[in-house]
Design a protein around this motif. Sequence first.
Motif, PDB file in Angstrom:
ATOM      1  N   ILE A  28       0.942  -1.265   0.232  1.00  0.00           N
ATOM      2  CA  ILE A  28       0.059  -0.017   0.014  1.00  0.00           C
ATOM      3  C   ILE A  28       0.977   1.131  -0.115  1.00  0.00           C
ATOM      4  CG2 ILE A  28      -0.103   0.121   2.579  1.00  0.00           C
ATOM      5  CD1 ILE A  28      -3.085   0.893   2.089  1.00  0.00           C
ATOM      6  N   GLU A  29       0.295   2.271  -0.529  1.00  0.00           N
ATOM      7  CA  GLU A  29       0.956   3.667  -0.658  1.00  0.00           C
ATOM      8  C   GLU A  29      -0.213   4.624   0.004  1.00  0.00           C
ATOM      9  OE1 GLU A  29       3.676   6.833  -2.904  1.00  0.00           O
ATOM     10  OE2 GLU A  29       3.281   5.024  -3.941  1.00  0.00           O
ATOM     11  N   THR A  30       0.191   5.544   1.001  1.00  0.00           N
ATOM     12  CA  THR A  30      -0.552   6.325   1.473  1.00  0.00           C
ATOM     13  C   THR A  30      -0.033   7.616   1.691  1.00  0.00           C
ATOM     14  OG1 THR A  30       0.277   6.130   3.699  1.00  0.00           O
ATOM     15  CG2 THR A  30      -1.429   4.519   2.913  1.00  0.00           C
ATOM     16  N   ALA A  31      -0.968   8.782   1.429  1.00  0.00           N
ATOM     17  CA  ALA A  31      -0.682  10.096   1.697  1.00  0.00           C
ATOM     18  C   ALA A  31      -1.848  10.602   2.748  1.00  0.00           C
ATOM     19  CB  ALA A  31      -1.017  10.968   0.522  1.00  0.00           C
ATOM     20  N   TRP A  32      -1.043  10.935   3.826  1.00  0.00           N
ATOM     21  CA  TRP A  32      -1.866  11.253   4.975  1.00  0.00           C
ATOM     22  C   TRP A  32      -1.634  12.766   5.796  1.00  0.00           C
ATOM     23  CZ3 TRP A  32      -0.567  11.779  10.318  1.00  0.00           C
ATOM     24  CH2 TRP A  32      -1.396  11.868  11.390  1.00  0.00           C
ATOM     25  N   PHE A  33      -2.717  13.401   5.865  1.00  0.00           N
ATOM     26  CA  PHE A  33      -2.650  14.913   6.551  1.00  0.00           C
ATOM     27  C   PHE A  33      -3.415  14.943   7.811  1.00  0.00           C
ATOM     28  CE2 PHE A  33      -1.712  15.368   2.081  1.00  0.00           C
ATOM     29  CZ  PHE A  33      -0.678  16.156   2.063  1.00  0.00           C
ATOM     30  N   ASN A  34      -3.100  15.547   8.695  1.00  0.00           N
ATOM     31  CA  ASN A  34      -4.117  15.755   9.762  1.00  0.00           C
ATOM     32  C   ASN A  34      -4.103  17.257  10.089  1.00  0.00           C
ATOM     33  OD1 ASN A  34      -1.706  15.768  11.190  1.00  0.00           O
ATOM     34  ND2 ASN A  34      -2.459  15.052  13.119  1.00  0.00           N
ATOM     35  N   CYS A  35      -5.430  17.652  10.930  1.00  0.00           N
ATOM     36  CA  CYS A  35      -5.382  18.955  11.384  1.00  0.00           C
ATOM     37  C   CYS A  35      -6.223  18.927  12.697  1.00  0.00           C
ATOM     38  CB  CYS A  35      -5.663  19.936  10.122  1.00  0.00           C
ATOM     39  SG  CYS A  35      -7.357  19.423   9.421  1.00  0.00           S
ATOM     40  N   SER A  45      -8.730  14.032  10.033  1.00  0.00           N
ATOM     41  CA  SER A  45      -7.538  13.351   9.284  1.00  0.00           C
ATOM     42  C   SER A  45      -8.077  13.118   7.622  1.00  0.00           C
ATOM     43  CB  SER A  45      -7.323  11.864   9.921  1.00  0.00           C
ATOM     44  OG  SER A  45      -6.678  11.285   9.137  1.00  0.00           O
ATOM     45  N   VAL A  46      -7.178  13.208   7.148  1.00  0.00           N
ATOM     46  CA  VAL A  46      -7.365  13.142   5.390  1.00  0.00           C
ATOM     47  C   VAL A  46      -6.217  12.113   5.028  1.00  0.00           C
ATOM     48  CG1 VAL A  46      -7.840  13.669   3.025  1.00  0.00           C
ATOM     49  CG2 VAL A  46      -8.223  15.330   5.157  1.00  0.00           C
ATOM     50  N   ARG A  47      -6.973  10.749   4.519  1.00  0.00           N
ATOM     51  CA  ARG A  47      -6.000   9.772   4.125  1.00  0.00           C
ATOM     52  C   ARG A  47      -6.225   9.107   2.859  1.00  0.00           C
ATOM     53  NH1 ARG A  47      -5.666   4.024   4.962  1.00  0.00           N
ATOM     54  NH2 ARG A  47      -3.598   3.419   5.177  1.00  0.00           N
ATOM     55  N   ILE A  48      -5.527   9.119   1.919  1.00  0.00           N
ATOM     56  CA  ILE A  48      -5.466   8.715   0.581  1.00  0.00           C
ATOM     57  C   ILE A  48      -4.596   7.501   0.491  1.00  0.00           C
ATOM     58  CG2 ILE A  48      -5.246   9.236  -1.918  1.00  0.00           C
ATOM     59  CD1 ILE A  48      -5.220  12.229  -1.025  1.00  0.00           C
ATOM     60  N   TRP A  49      -5.034   6.352   0.014  1.00  0.00           N
ATOM     61  CA  TRP A  49      -4.265   4.971  -0.255  1.00  0.00           C
ATOM     62  C   TRP A  49      -4.337   4.555  -1.450  1.00  0.00           C
ATOM     63  CZ3 TRP A  49      -7.086   0.645  -0.885  1.00  0.00           C
ATOM     64  CH2 TRP A  49      -8.511   0.828  -0.540  1.00  0.00           C
ATOM     65  N   PHE A  50      -3.332   3.606  -2.145  1.00  0.00           N
ATOM     66  CA  PHE A  50      -3.191   2.950  -3.113  1.00  0.00           C
ATOM     67  C   PHE A  50      -2.928   1.742  -2.839  1.00  0.00           C
ATOM     68  CE2 PHE A  50      -3.013   7.372  -4.119  1.00  0.00           C
ATOM     69  CZ  PHE A  50      -3.972   7.726  -4.961  1.00  0.00           C
ATOM     70  N   SER A  51      -3.665   0.568  -3.417  1.00  0.00           N
ATOM     71  CA  SER A  51      -3.186  -0.911  -3.262  1.00  0.00           C
ATOM     72  C   SER A  51      -3.088  -1.282  -4.716  1.00  0.00           C
ATOM     73  CB  SER A  51      -4.101  -1.481  -2.258  1.00  0.00           C
ATOM     74  OG  SER A  51      -3.728  -2.766  -2.325  1.00  0.00           O
ATOM     75  N   PRO A  52      -2.346  -1.079  -5.477  1.00  0.00           N
ATOM     76  CA  PRO A  52      -2.402  -1.544  -6.956  1.00  0.00           C
ATOM     77  C   PRO A  52      -2.524  -3.082  -7.220  1.00  0.00           C
ATOM     78  CG  PRO A  52      -0.311  -0.572  -6.513  1.00  0.00           C
ATOM     79  CD  PRO A  52      -1.106  -0.295  -5.323  1.00  0.00           C
ATOM     80  N   ASN A  53      -1.692  -3.617  -6.129  1.00  0.00           N
ATOM     81  CA  ASN A  53      -1.749  -5.448  -6.263  1.00  0.00           C
ATOM     82  C   ASN A  53      -2.981  -6.033  -5.990  1.00  0.00           C
ATOM     83  OD1 ASN A  53       0.893  -4.899  -6.990  1.00  0.00           O
ATOM     84  ND2 ASN A  53       1.808  -5.430  -5.116  1.00  0.00           N
ATOM     85  N   TYR A 165      -0.878  23.972  13.262  1.00  0.00           N
ATOM     86  CA  TYR A 165       0.303  23.273  12.990  1.00  0.00           C
ATOM     87  C   TYR A 165      -0.223  21.829  12.768  1.00  0.00           C
ATOM     88  CZ  TYR A 165       2.702  27.379  14.371  1.00  0.00           C
ATOM     89  OH  TYR A 165       3.117  28.867  14.074  1.00  0.00           O
ATOM     90  N   SER A 166       0.773  21.143  11.954  1.00  0.00           N
ATOM     91  CA  SER A 166       0.178  19.655  11.547  1.00  0.00           C
ATOM     92  C   SER A 166       1.394  18.837  11.112  1.00  0.00           C
ATOM     93  CB  SER A 166      -0.829  19.854  10.514  1.00  0.00           C
ATOM     94  OG  SER A 166      -1.118  18.728   9.801  1.00  0.00           O
ATOM     95  N   ILE A 167       1.316  17.630  10.671  1.00  0.00           N
ATOM     96  CA  ILE A 167       2.365  16.737  10.220  1.00  0.00           C
ATOM     97  C   ILE A 167       1.560  16.082   8.919  1.00  0.00           C
ATOM     98  CG2 ILE A 167       3.563  14.742  10.489  1.00  0.00           C
ATOM     99  CD1 ILE A 167       4.212  15.553  13.320  1.00  0.00           C
ATOM    100  N   ARG A 168       2.283  16.179   7.712  1.00  0.00           N
ATOM    101  CA  ARG A 168       1.879  15.148   6.588  1.00  0.00           C
ATOM    102  C   ARG A 168       2.751  13.975   6.581  1.00  0.00           C
ATOM    103  NH1 ARG A 168       3.902  15.144   1.125  1.00  0.00           N
ATOM    104  NH2 ARG A 168       6.128  15.884   1.044  1.00  0.00           N
ATOM    105  N   ASP A 169       2.195  12.710   6.284  1.00  0.00           N
ATOM    106  CA  ASP A 169       2.829  11.700   6.290  1.00  0.00           C
ATOM    107  C   ASP A 169       2.666  10.845   4.935  1.00  0.00           C
ATOM    108  OD1 ASP A 169       2.543   8.659   6.630  1.00  0.00           O
ATOM    109  OD2 ASP A 169       3.315   9.039   8.872  1.00  0.00           O
ATOM    110  N   ARG A 170       3.913  10.475   4.442  1.00  0.00           N
ATOM    111  CA  ARG A 170       3.921   9.645   3.445  1.00  0.00           C
ATOM    112  C   ARG A 170       4.508   8.394   3.468  1.00  0.00           C
ATOM    113  NH1 ARG A 170       2.838   8.816  -0.879  1.00  0.00           N
ATOM    114  NH2 ARG A 170       4.002   9.507  -2.396  1.00  0.00           N
ATOM    115  N   SER A 171       3.747   7.173   3.007  1.00  0.00           N
ATOM    116  CA  SER A 171       4.399   5.902   3.419  1.00  0.00           C
ATOM    117  C   SER A 171       4.198   4.971   2.073  1.00  0.00           C
ATOM    118  CB  SER A 171       3.831   5.140   4.381  1.00  0.00           C
ATOM    119  OG  SER A 171       3.832   6.052   5.670  1.00  0.00           O
ATOM    120  N   TRP A 172       5.329   4.147   1.977  1.00  0.00           N
ATOM    121  CA  TRP A 172       4.874   2.888   0.736  1.00  0.00           C
ATOM    122  C   TRP A 172       5.644   1.695   1.181  1.00  0.00           C
ATOM    123  CZ3 TRP A 172       7.379   7.751   0.433  1.00  0.00           C
ATOM    124  CH2 TRP A 172       8.799   7.661   0.068  1.00  0.00           C
TER     125      TRP A 172
END
Length: 172
Positions: A28-35, A45-53, A165-172
């Motif tokens: 999975i790949e994700t893009a996450w933003f919180n506020c 929380s806003v989370r976008i995810w992709f699971s191409p497999n 203030y916030s943190i964005r997070d990217r994971s793959w």
Amino acid sequence: MIGRDPGLVVTPADDGFHRPTVSDPSWIETAWFNCFAAEDGLTISVRIWFSPNSGRQGASIGGWRGQGELVLGDGWTEDFTGEPDLRDLTLARGLSLQCIEPLQRYRLQHRSQRLQLDLEFNAMMAPNPVDPSESPGMFLGHFEQPGHIQGHISAPGQEIAINCYSIRDRSW
């Protein structure tokens, strides 16, 4: 700093999609933003995810108070439609992510019957890459980035101003 790996370098290419390196359907790949809307006691929380497999992708937007009182939300899963451009993305259900300035500024927008949002994230410092060994079995790439997020969220009966203030997070 714990979590900081000077051997890992985040580049503007990491704003883009990372192709799976394995055939595992759980990849999975994700893009996450919180506020936060502190005056309303809300975490969002806003989370976008992709699971191409597995042939799926999706997103979730949630807002809650305290220990989990859900006060707004929208979420869905849809078919994976091919390699996405995470620098200029619009999902079928209306959530968009735009990279305004690589590794620096991002805009999130969404319109549905459940809610509307328009947020802009501005980084305060460079991304903090986290060594994959610190989250074994979870990520091949992962970084967090502190910033400031501003905008608004509207849901039935609610108008929520965001300026925090916030943190964005990217994971793959």
